[in-house]
Design a protein around this motif. Structure first.
Motif, PDB file in Angstrom:
ATOM      1  N   ALA A 303      55.123  32.073  29.266  1.00 30.31           N
ATOM      2  CA  ALA A 303      54.039  32.463  28.342  1.00 30.31           C
ATOM      3  C   ALA A 303      53.183  31.183  28.230  1.00 30.31           C
ATOM      4  O   ALA A 303      51.940  31.265  28.092  1.00 30.31           O
ATOM      5  N   GLU A 304      53.812  30.078  28.235  1.00 28.07           N
ATOM      6  CA  GLU A 304      53.042  28.944  27.875  1.00 28.07           C
ATOM      7  C   GLU A 304      51.940  28.523  29.040  1.00 28.07           C
ATOM      8  O   GLU A 304      51.127  27.744  28.841  1.00 28.07           O
ATOM      9  N   ASP A 305      51.950  29.196  30.282  1.00 26.27           N
ATOM     10  CA  ASP A 305      50.898  28.942  31.325  1.00 26.27           C
ATOM     11  C   ASP A 305      49.813  29.487  31.221  1.00 26.27           C
ATOM     12  O   ASP A 305      48.903  29.374  31.750  1.00 26.27           O
ATOM     13  N   VAL A 306      49.761  30.785  30.442  1.00 24.57           N
ATOM     14  CA  VAL A 306      48.677  31.649  30.182  1.00 24.57           C
ATOM     15  C   VAL A 306      47.490  30.902  29.842  1.00 24.57           C
ATOM     16  O   VAL A 306      46.408  30.886  30.394  1.00 24.57           O
ATOM     17  N   PRO A 307      47.590  30.262  28.731  1.00 25.15           N
ATOM     18  CA  PRO A 307      46.521  29.401  27.930  1.00 25.15           C
ATOM     19  C   PRO A 307      45.872  28.337  29.122  1.00 25.15           C
ATOM     20  O   PRO A 307      44.953  27.905  29.090  1.00 25.15           O
ATOM     21  N   ARG A 308      46.769  27.686  29.936  1.00 23.98           N
ATOM     22  CA  ARG A 308      46.561  26.703  30.686  1.00 23.98           C
ATOM     23  C   ARG A 308      45.770  27.160  31.824  1.00 23.98           C
ATOM     24  O   ARG A 308      45.102  26.507  32.628  1.00 23.98           O
ATOM     25  N   LEU A 309      45.815  28.538  32.145  1.00 27.64           N
ATOM     26  CA  LEU A 309      45.171  29.172  33.516  1.00 27.64           C
ATOM     27  C   LEU A 309      43.921  29.592  32.847  1.00 27.64           C
ATOM     28  O   LEU A 309      43.360  30.652  32.707  1.00 27.64           O
ATOM     29  N   ARG A 310      43.055  28.417  32.513  1.00 30.42           N
ATOM     30  CA  ARG A 310      41.806  28.844  31.684  1.00 30.42           C
ATOM     31  C   ARG A 310      40.852  29.244  32.505  1.00 30.42           C
ATOM     32  O   ARG A 310      39.969  30.276  32.178  1.00 30.42           O
ATOM     33  N   TYR A 311      40.610  28.704  33.714  1.00 31.26           N
ATOM     34  CA  TYR A 311      39.558  29.254  34.783  1.00 31.26           C
ATOM     35  C   TYR A 311      39.625  30.762  34.923  1.00 31.26           C
ATOM     36  O   TYR A 311      38.832  31.630  35.215  1.00 31.26           O
ATOM     37  N   LEU A 312      41.204  31.309  35.324  1.00 29.02           N
ATOM     38  CA  LEU A 312      41.451  32.578  35.452  1.00 29.02           C
ATOM     39  C   LEU A 312      40.948  33.341  34.283  1.00 29.02           C
ATOM     40  O   LEU A 312      40.339  34.676  34.391  1.00 29.02           O
ATOM     41  N   SER A 313      41.278  32.990  32.973  1.00 30.72           N
ATOM     42  CA  SER A 313      40.693  33.771  31.995  1.00 30.72           C
ATOM     43  C   SER A 313      39.120  34.004  31.985  1.00 30.72           C
ATOM     44  O   SER A 313      38.806  34.940  31.889  1.00 30.72           O
ATOM     45  N   GLN A 314      38.558  32.819  32.336  1.00 33.94           N
ATOM     46  CA  GLN A 314      37.108  32.855  32.516  1.00 33.94           C
ATOM     47  C   GLN A 314      36.586  33.920  33.505  1.00 33.94           C
ATOM     48  O   GLN A 314      35.484  34.604  33.205  1.00 33.94           O
ATOM     49  N   VAL A 315      37.293  33.881  34.471  1.00 34.81           N
ATOM     50  CA  VAL A 315      36.836  34.725  35.866  1.00 34.81           C
ATOM     51  C   VAL A 315      37.368  36.121  35.191  1.00 34.81           C
ATOM     52  O   VAL A 315      36.167  37.067  35.302  1.00 34.81           O
ATOM     53  N   LEU A 316      38.057  36.580  34.593  1.00 34.70           N
ATOM     54  CA  LEU A 316      38.236  37.825  34.042  1.00 34.70           C
ATOM     55  C   LEU A 316      37.182  38.359  32.750  1.00 34.70           C
ATOM     56  O   LEU A 316      36.967  39.327  32.855  1.00 34.70           O
ATOM     57  N   GLU A 317      37.040  37.109  31.998  1.00 36.44           N
ATOM     58  CA  GLU A 317      36.008  37.402  30.857  1.00 36.44           C
ATOM     59  C   GLU A 317      34.655  37.680  31.641  1.00 36.44           C
ATOM     60  O   GLU A 317      33.864  38.715  31.306  1.00 36.44           O
ATOM     61  N   GLU A 318      34.173  37.189  32.768  1.00 33.09           N
ATOM     62  CA  GLU A 318      32.870  37.189  33.488  1.00 33.09           C
ATOM     63  C   GLU A 318      33.187  38.660  34.002  1.00 33.09           C
ATOM     64  O   GLU A 318      32.044  39.257  34.032  1.00 33.09           O
ATOM     65  N   SER A 319      34.175  39.205  34.531  1.00 35.98           N
ATOM     66  CA  SER A 319      34.313  40.331  35.388  1.00 35.98           C
ATOM     67  C   SER A 319      34.169  41.458  34.363  1.00 35.98           C
ATOM     68  O   SER A 319      33.512  42.375  34.643  1.00 35.98           O
ATOM     69  N   MET A 320      34.727  41.104  33.116  1.00 36.16           N
ATOM     70  CA  MET A 320      34.673  42.394  32.075  1.00 36.16           C
ATOM     71  C   MET A 320      33.384  42.416  31.526  1.00 36.16           C
ATOM     72  O   MET A 320      32.818  43.301  30.534  1.00 36.16           O
ATOM     73  N   ARG A 321      32.419  41.216  31.678  1.00 40.15           N
ATOM     74  CA  ARG A 321      31.199  41.471  31.359  1.00 40.15           C
ATOM     75  C   ARG A 321      30.264  42.032  31.992  1.00 40.15           C
ATOM     76  O   ARG A 321      29.634  43.038  31.741  1.00 40.15           O
ATOM     77  N   LEU A 322      30.522  42.046  33.353  1.00 41.19           N
ATOM     78  CA  LEU A 322      29.748  43.128  34.247  1.00 41.19           C
ATOM     79  C   LEU A 322      30.154  44.297  34.455  1.00 41.19           C
ATOM     80  O   LEU A 322      29.465  45.332  34.296  1.00 41.19           O
ATOM     81  N   HIS A 323      31.468  44.369  34.398  1.00 38.73           N
ATOM     82  CA  HIS A 323      32.056  45.802  34.588  1.00 38.73           C
ATOM     83  C   HIS A 323      33.035  46.250  33.256  1.00 38.73           C
ATOM     84  O   HIS A 323      34.377  46.133  33.620  1.00 38.73           O
ATOM     85  N   PRO A 324      32.551  46.045  32.107  1.00 35.04           N
ATOM     86  CA  PRO A 324      33.479  46.417  30.968  1.00 35.04           C
ATOM     87  C   PRO A 324      34.124  47.655  30.957  1.00 35.04           C
ATOM     88  O   PRO A 324      33.367  48.768  31.184  1.00 35.04           O
ATOM     89  N   PRO A 325      35.591  47.828  31.265  1.00 32.11           N
ATOM     90  CA  PRO A 325      36.070  48.963  31.389  1.00 32.11           C
ATOM     91  C   PRO A 325      35.910  50.037  30.244  1.00 32.11           C
ATOM     92  O   PRO A 325      35.786  51.060  30.527  1.00 32.11           O
ATOM     93  N   ALA A 326      35.957  49.447  29.014  1.00 33.79           N
ATOM     94  CA  ALA A 326      35.309  50.399  27.772  1.00 33.79           C
ATOM     95  C   ALA A 326      34.019  50.209  27.858  1.00 33.79           C
ATOM     96  O   ALA A 326      33.234  49.203  27.207  1.00 33.79           O
ATOM     97  N   TRP A 327      33.209  50.827  28.621  1.00 32.95           N
ATOM     98  CA  TRP A 327      31.684  50.678  28.905  1.00 32.95           C
ATOM     99  C   TRP A 327      30.685  51.083  27.715  1.00 32.95           C
ATOM    100  O   TRP A 327      29.448  50.616  27.468  1.00 32.95           O
ATOM    101  N   VAL A 328      31.546  51.867  26.697  1.00 34.99           N
ATOM    102  CA  VAL A 328      30.490  52.410  25.651  1.00 34.99           C
ATOM    103  C   VAL A 328      31.557  52.545  24.423  1.00 34.99           C
ATOM    104  O   VAL A 328      32.655  53.169  24.633  1.00 34.99           O
ATOM    105  N   LEU A 329      31.144  52.380  23.105  1.00 30.06           N
ATOM    106  CA  LEU A 329      31.823  52.702  21.979  1.00 30.06           C
ATOM    107  C   LEU A 329      30.959  53.647  21.306  1.00 30.06           C
ATOM    108  O   LEU A 329      29.803  53.411  21.162  1.00 30.06           O
ATOM    109  N   VAL A 330      31.665  54.669  20.847  1.00 30.06           N
ATOM    110  CA  VAL A 330      30.904  55.786  20.218  1.00 30.06           C
ATOM    111  C   VAL A 330      31.335  55.901  18.799  1.00 30.06           C
ATOM    112  O   VAL A 330      32.463  55.772  18.403  1.00 30.06           O
ATOM    113  N   ARG A 331      30.362  56.111  17.860  1.00 28.69           N
ATOM    114  CA  ARG A 331      30.579  56.302  16.427  1.00 28.69           C
ATOM    115  C   ARG A 331      29.717  57.386  16.142  1.00 28.69           C
ATOM    116  O   ARG A 331      28.737  57.697  16.424  1.00 28.69           O
ATOM    117  N   GLN A 332      29.952  57.894  14.632  1.00 26.78           N
ATOM    118  CA  GLN A 332      29.259  58.891  14.083  1.00 26.78           C
ATOM    119  C   GLN A 332      29.171  58.342  12.755  1.00 26.78           C
ATOM    120  O   GLN A 332      30.099  57.922  12.019  1.00 26.78           O
TER     121      GLN A 332
END
Ligand code: HEM
Length: 454
Positions: A303-332
């Motif tokens: 678990a302690e390695d996860v925050p250390r893999l900082r660039y991997l998190s950035q890669v995932l963040e940027e991937s979800m910027r371009l292709h957010p799996p939840a592409w729309v939030l719907v409200r009424q």
């Protein structure tokens, strides 16, 4: 004071409104609407329903945070509830608040630490499966592989069982159920489930299979036949602070089904998109691999390695910027509201749409929006960006409960694969976005797996 205005937008066809353009242009239709009509745009989808889309971070904050009490999940929840029941994703009001309070502690970062082992084991199992393939030179469907891994992780985290062990029953039932749910969400007017159409019958059969698996897991746990320190145990032990009540079997079923489905599909899609991006950007892939080598070497990650893999998190963040799996939030809106002088009426036929996919492509917020650049998420460059400019996990009180879970799982899987394989796209193949309930790559992600020298 001037009276609130109507949101601007195209007039569209007298009957279809903008439905045909929306279908033809897919998500780019939304981008075009905002380019042409500004930050609040509205169009008709068929004769009755309208969509009002918001992209300005201040307007998004207004709906998701400041005036959250004026909004419900509306149509989105209605279309998902045949599958998910009244679980965290679809419920509203006091019931939702109580359930969220009960479930929240199970998702605190410290409570997730023991799950790292599960995630690591399932990642390793996937690699072993890859290694044991009869034809190691044939391409592999990464989308399917990511789904298998995330289904296994979700099911072990939730109920300490390998639902996938029941692969003959569970995976096909999940696929059918998802297909039908996707059809219902996208349809203008889904057939009521009581009508025995082939689709409805297939959906009900698939749902009955999944229900029987989940109810059986609950029954065996209640009778003491099985034990586990998992999310099921935490949800069963949870007591309402005011009434002391615990959840009924039916509530447990809805929460478990919701966590299972919300948990595995989004994560699998985010990972699949990430592989498509890494295969196109070898310099990013190499930098990510170097980080894994430096932080982990050949060690089993903890678990302690996860925050250390900082660039991997950035890669995932940027991937979800371009292709957010939840592409729309719907409200009424449940009561009339006004944003920036524009009226948002309380009308069940009006969907208020907040699309991370569109917001993540606004050039004022994200210069050169189509460029894949994980350094956008370096602490220096992220500083000062409005919170609501980036919404892969939503925002406000309905923020994804599984945010840390998902990031942990994705970082670990990415790290394990990067250490062993270089992924290469099948020549001629390009991913196409398919915006169903989740944003997925149409037809899967075929890739060659080149093993790295040990
Ligand atoms: C990359 C992975 C994931 C993404 C992109 C994602 C995205 C989201 C988003 C955008 C929402 C807010 C929906 C809205 O406001 O209408 C949400 C809610 C939710 N997510 Fe996730 N999610 C992910 C993983 C997970 C995981 C792993 C779990 C559980 C294990 C999970 C469980 C939920 C639940 C239960 C909700 C409803 C929360 C509530 O309203 O109280 N998600 N997710």
């Amino acid at each position: 004071m001037t009276a609130p205005r109507m949101a601007p937008g195209p007039k569209g066809h007298w009957f279809w409104g903008s439905l045909r353009e929306r279908r033809k242009e897919s998500l780019h239709f939304l981008l075009r609407m905002h380019r042409e009509y500004g930050p609040v745009a509205q169009w008709r989808m068929g004769p009755v329903n309208r969509v009002m889309s918001l992209v300005d971070p201040e307007h998004v904050r207004h709906v998701l945070v400041e005036q959250v009490g004026r909004y419900t999940k509306g149509l989105g929840a209605e279309r998902l509830s045949p599958m998910l029941g009244n679980g965290l994703l679809t419920s509203d009001g006091d019931f939702w608040k109580r359930q969220r309070r009960l479930a929240q502690p199970a998702f605190h970062r410290e409570r997730l630490v023991p799950l790292v082992q599960v995630m690591e084991e399932e990642g390793r199992r996937m690699l072993e499966r890859w290694q044991a393939r009869p034809d190691t030179s044939a391409p592999v469907d990464l989308a399917e592989e990511m789904a298998r891994a995330t289904v296994s992780i979700a099911s072990r985290a939730l109920f300490s069982t390998q639902v996938i062990g029941e692969a003959n029953r569970v995976l096909p039932a999940l696929t059918v159920a998802q297909q039908e749910v996707n059809g219902r969400v996208l349809s203008l007017l889904p057939l009521p489930l009581s009508i025995p159409s082939p689709g409805n019958l297939a959906f009900k059969r698939a749902r009955a299979t999944l229900d029987s698996v989940i109810f059986d897991i609950i029954a065996r746990r209640r009778s003491g036949e099985t034990t586990g320190q998992d999310l099921l145990a935490m949800l069963m032990e949870a007591r309402d602070a005011d009434t002391g009540e615990s959840m009924t079997d039916a509530q447990l079923r809805d929460e478990l089904m919701t966590l299972f489905i919300a948990g595995y599909e989004t994560t699998a899609n985010a990972l699949s998109w990430t592989w498509t991006l890494l295969a196109r950007h070898p310099e990013v892939e190499e930098r990510a691999r170097a980080e894994v080598a430096q932080v982990l070497g050949e060690r089993v990650p903890g678990a302690e390695d996860v925050p250390r893999l900082r660039y991997l998190s950035q890669v995932l963040e940027e991937s979800m910027r371009l292709h957010p799996p939840a592409w729309v939030l719907v409200r009424q809106a449940r009561e009339d509201d006004v944003v920036d002088g524009i009226r948002i009426p309380a009308d069940p036929r009006l969907v208020v749409a907040i699309s991370p996919w569109v917001i993540h492509r606004q050039p004022e917020l994200w210069p050169e929006p189509e460029r894949f650049d994980p350094d956008r998420f370096s602490p220096e460059r992220a500083a000062g960006r409005p919170r609501m400019a980036y919404l892969p996990f939503g925002a406000g009180q309905r923020l994804c409960i599984g945010t840390h879970f998902a990031m942990m799982e994705m970082v670990l899987i990415l790290a394990q694969v990067l250490r062993r394989y270089r992924l290469r796209r099948v020549p001629g193949w390009t991913p196409v976005e398919e915006p169903l309930v989740a944003l997925r790559p149409r037809g899967g992600v075929p890739m060659y797996l080149d093993p790295l020298p040990a």
